[in-house]
Scaffold this motif. Structure first.
Motif, PDB file in Angstrom:
ATOM      1  N   PHE A 190       0.827  -1.206   0.000  1.00 17.05           N
ATOM      2  CA  PHE A 190       0.000   0.000   0.000  1.00 17.05           C
ATOM      3  C   PHE A 190       0.861   1.256   0.000  1.00 17.05           C
ATOM      4  O   PHE A 190       0.560   2.228  -0.705  1.00 17.05           O
ATOM      5  N   VAL A 191       1.944   1.251   0.786  1.00 18.06           N
ATOM      6  CA  VAL A 191       2.802   2.444   0.850  1.00 18.06           C
ATOM      7  C   VAL A 191       3.413   2.724  -0.519  1.00 18.06           C
ATOM      8  O   VAL A 191       3.469   3.887  -0.957  1.00 18.06           O
ATOM      9  N   MET A 192       3.871   1.681  -1.220  1.00 16.46           N
ATOM     10  CA  MET A 192       4.471   1.894  -2.533  1.00 16.46           C
ATOM     11  C   MET A 192       3.462   2.521  -3.497  1.00 16.46           C
ATOM     12  O   MET A 192       3.785   3.477  -4.219  1.00 16.46           O
ATOM     13  N   ASN A 193       2.238   2.015  -3.516  1.00 12.05           N
ATOM     14  CA  ASN A 193       1.238   2.548  -4.437  1.00 12.05           C
ATOM     15  C   ASN A 193       0.800   3.952  -4.049  1.00 12.05           C
ATOM     16  O   ASN A 193       0.523   4.789  -4.921  1.00 12.05           O
ATOM     17  N   MET A 194       0.752   4.245  -2.746  1.00  8.99           N
ATOM     18  CA  MET A 194       0.440   5.616  -2.324  1.00  8.99           C
ATOM     19  C   MET A 194       1.557   6.570  -2.738  1.00  8.99           C
ATOM     20  O   MET A 194       1.293   7.718  -3.129  1.00  8.99           O
ATOM     21  N   SER A 195       2.795   6.110  -2.662  1.00 11.61           N
ATOM     22  CA  SER A 195       3.928   6.940  -3.077  1.00 11.61           C
ATOM     23  C   SER A 195       3.901   7.184  -4.581  1.00 11.61           C
ATOM     24  O   SER A 195       4.169   8.312  -5.044  1.00 11.61           O
ATOM     25  N   ILE A 196       3.565   6.158  -5.349  1.00 14.19           N
ATOM     26  CA  ILE A 196       3.427   6.324  -6.804  1.00 14.19           C
ATOM     27  C   ILE A 196       2.341   7.345  -7.109  1.00 14.19           C
ATOM     28  O   ILE A 196       2.501   8.227  -7.969  1.00 14.19           O
ATOM     29  N   THR A 214      -2.817   4.468  -9.487  1.00 16.19           N
ATOM     30  CA  THR A 214      -1.382   4.193  -9.535  1.00 16.19           C
ATOM     31  C   THR A 214      -1.014   3.622 -10.895  1.00 16.19           C
ATOM     32  O   THR A 214      -1.868   3.492 -11.782  1.00 16.19           O
ATOM     33  N   ILE A 215       0.236   3.288 -11.068  1.00 17.46           N
ATOM     34  CA  ILE A 215       0.694   2.659 -12.306  1.00 17.46           C
ATOM     35  C   ILE A 215       0.249   1.206 -12.319  1.00 17.46           C
ATOM     36  O   ILE A 215       0.372   0.496 -11.312  1.00 17.46           O
ATOM     37  N   GLU A 216      -0.255   0.741 -13.433  1.00 19.08           N
ATOM     38  CA  GLU A 216      -0.675  -0.650 -13.576  1.00 19.08           C
ATOM     39  C   GLU A 216       0.553  -1.548 -13.725  1.00 19.08           C
ATOM     40  O   GLU A 216       1.171  -1.610 -14.780  1.00 19.08           O
ATOM     41  N   MET A 217       0.923  -2.228 -12.638  1.00 25.04           N
ATOM     42  CA  MET A 217       2.077  -3.122 -12.666  1.00 25.04           C
ATOM     43  C   MET A 217       1.688  -4.582 -12.539  1.00 25.04           C
ATOM     44  O   MET A 217       2.521  -5.469 -12.725  1.00 25.04           O
TER      45      MET A 217
END
Length: 530
Positions: A105-111, A140-143
């Motif tokens: 969640f933190v990574m996607n919030m940062s993105i 967020t970016i679709e990864m």
């Protein structure tokens, strides 16, 4: 010495990584059965064929199954983010899994923050074209699954370095395991700021790989199927499976207005929405397994039985039947494959090529059966029940050809070269003890050098995966006499003991014997010291 340790660690890492993929994939396979049954019995064609399915309570039951079956597909990335650190961590696994959840969640919030401040966020109607998506309400970016894998790997590294960290007294409350999710948040927040800058290049590379595979036509599934079999002895096939099933390497498609990547993802999404199945996606899925798993390996078992000494056939019959059932029903092939892998690598290469040809032939004949396993259940649920568009009847026709080829090639090779397949050893007589379990667990422990030689114990679907002090102490003959199907010494510290479908029971018994002997040997050492 440092280089050798790094090589061992890398090997152990990739072995473990492949194994961690099995946790979310096994759930995906089970949920896929729900999705397959639910979508089959709620489809318009089935309702027309069986009008009683239109009765509201019955119809709702199958719609409910289809809805629940879509769960694993929807939340697959975060399952990988949790499962990878959970599986790789040796200690404090719960903290590692929790940190994976937080880190994702933190990574996607940062993105999202980066996209917002750089004015790159787009409207809902333009998200697909811009490579963006909503993940748990975060744009967020679709990864896809790769995002979950990235988080899982980073959290594992953070966990390994910080779960025993002791901070100064003023900050002692945050020490140890509490420090892992904290550091995971910090690290993945920074990663989230970097990803938007590098993702276009990374995405281009993966798309290029997918383009090469797709442009190879039917030869692409052939290469894929052959490589899968060749990687199985090394335990690295799960990585290739994940790449094809969940990334652009397995194809891309727009399904119900959503951009979907990965062969298995495309198949499940189309199944869930009741859309025609893309045969270019199923070319990499369970249909390619079926000629080998449902027909080829049972033929190998029959050839081994027919070429065994008459007095030994009663003894080997149970072993072969259990292997056939595992392959035919569940798609687990190792119990039969490891009966001849070590005896004749040439036959295993032949088997690998035939597996690749199975994928190619199914693709050329335009079969459209998806899912993960390749056994009779997949054929019935995702083939027969989905209707004639899957061309399910092709499978038994090709299967008869595969059975014939496998049987006569293996029978000829075993007799021609006097291969010591089960039942052809002079010591394996019908008078041998055949009561109870076929595994002597204390002898298995002794065969890997005893309790004091064990560093770490793990297992996959069919094997004990051991890290030992010295593989020179491993006794292959003793392990086989104790019931092991095969032994793979990978390097000076990693060894795998092939057990088969009874691995869960053997692992439990092994742990109990290991614990008991560790205590006994520890007490003995203390006594000697006194």
């Amino acid at each position: 010495m440092q280089d050798k340790r790094e090589k061992v660690t890398a090997w152990e890492f990739f072995q473990g990584l492949g194994k961690t993929f099995m946790l979310p994939v096994s759930l995906l396979a089970f949920m896929g059965l729900f999705l397959g049954i639910g979508s089959a019995f709620s489809s318009p064609s089935m309702l027309k064929l069986l009008p009683f399915l239109k009765i509201t309570p019955i119809h709702l039951i199958f719609q409910f199954m289809s809805t629940i079956g879509g769960f694993a597909f929807t939340y697959l990335p975060i399952m990988f983010a949790i499962a990878i650190p959970l599986g790789l961590a040796r200690e404090e696994k719960g903290i590692a899994a929790f940190s994976g959840f937080v880190g994702y969640f933190v990574m996607n919030m940062s993105i999202n923050f980066y996209l917002k401040v750089t004015h790159q966020l787009v409207s809902v109607s333009k998200m697909q074209a811009a490579g963006q998506s909503n993940t748990f309400g975060i744009q967020t970016i679709e990864m896809g699954v790769l995002g979950g894998i990235i988080v899982g790997l980073i959290v594992y590294v953070v966990h390994t370095h910080f779960y025993q960290t002791q901070l100064p007294d003023s900050f002692a409350f945050f020490s140890g395991t509490r420090f892992v999710p904290i550091m995971s948040s910090v690290v993945l927040a920074l990663v989230g700021l970097v990803i938007p800058m590098i993702w276009p290049l990374f995405s281009t590379l993966i798309n290029s790989l997918g383009w090469v595979i797709q442009k190879a036509g039917a030869f692409g599934p052939f290469i894929y199927g052959t490589c899968l079999r060749l990687l199985i002895p090394l335990g690295l096939h799960h990585i290739l499976l994940a790449m094809i099933r969940f990334t652009q390497a397995g194809g891309t498609a727009v399904v119900a207005g959503h951009h979907v990547v990965g062969a298995l993802n495309i198949f499940y999404q189309e199944l869930q929405h009741g859309l025609p199945i893309s045969h270019h996606a199923t070319a990499f899925l369970s249909q390619g397994y079926m000629p080998t798993m449902m027909f080829g390996l049972p033929a190998v078992a029959l050839a081994i039985y027919k070429t065994s000494f008459p007095e030994n056939r009663k003894k080997v019959k149970g072993l072969l039947i259990s292997g056939v059932i595992a392959s035919f029903v569940t798609g687990i092939t190792e119990p039969i494959e490891f009966l001849f892998l070590f005896i004749s690598p040439a036959l295993y290469v032949f088997h690998s090529v035939m597996s690749g040809l199975g994928y190619m032939v199914m693709a050329l004949l335009n079969v459209g059966i998806g899912n993960t396993d390749g056994g009779i259940l997949d054929w019935l649920i995702f083939g027969v029940l989905q209707g004639p568009s899957t061309r399910y009847w092709i499978v038994p026709i090709v299967g008869v050809v595969w059975f014939t080829i496998y049987y006569f090639v293996f029978k000829w090779a075993i007799q021609k070269y006097n291969l010591k397949t089960p039942g052809r050893e002079k010591h394996a007589t019908a008078d041998d003890d055949d009561n109870g379990s076929q595994f002597d667990v204390p002898q298995i422990l002794a065969g890997v050098g005893g309790a004091m030689n064990i560093v770490n114990v793990d297992n996959c679907v069919t094997r004990l995966r051991l890290i030992v002090q010295d593989t020179g102490k491993v006794n292959e003959e003793q392990l086989k006499a104790a019931g092991a199907l095969g032994v793979m010494v990978l390097d000076k510290q990693n060894v795998q003991v092939v057990i088969g479908t009874q691995i869960a029971t053997v692992r439990k018994q092994f742990d109990a014997v290991l614990k008991k002997q560790t205590i006994t040997e520890g007490e003995s050492t203390q006594t000697d010291g006194v």
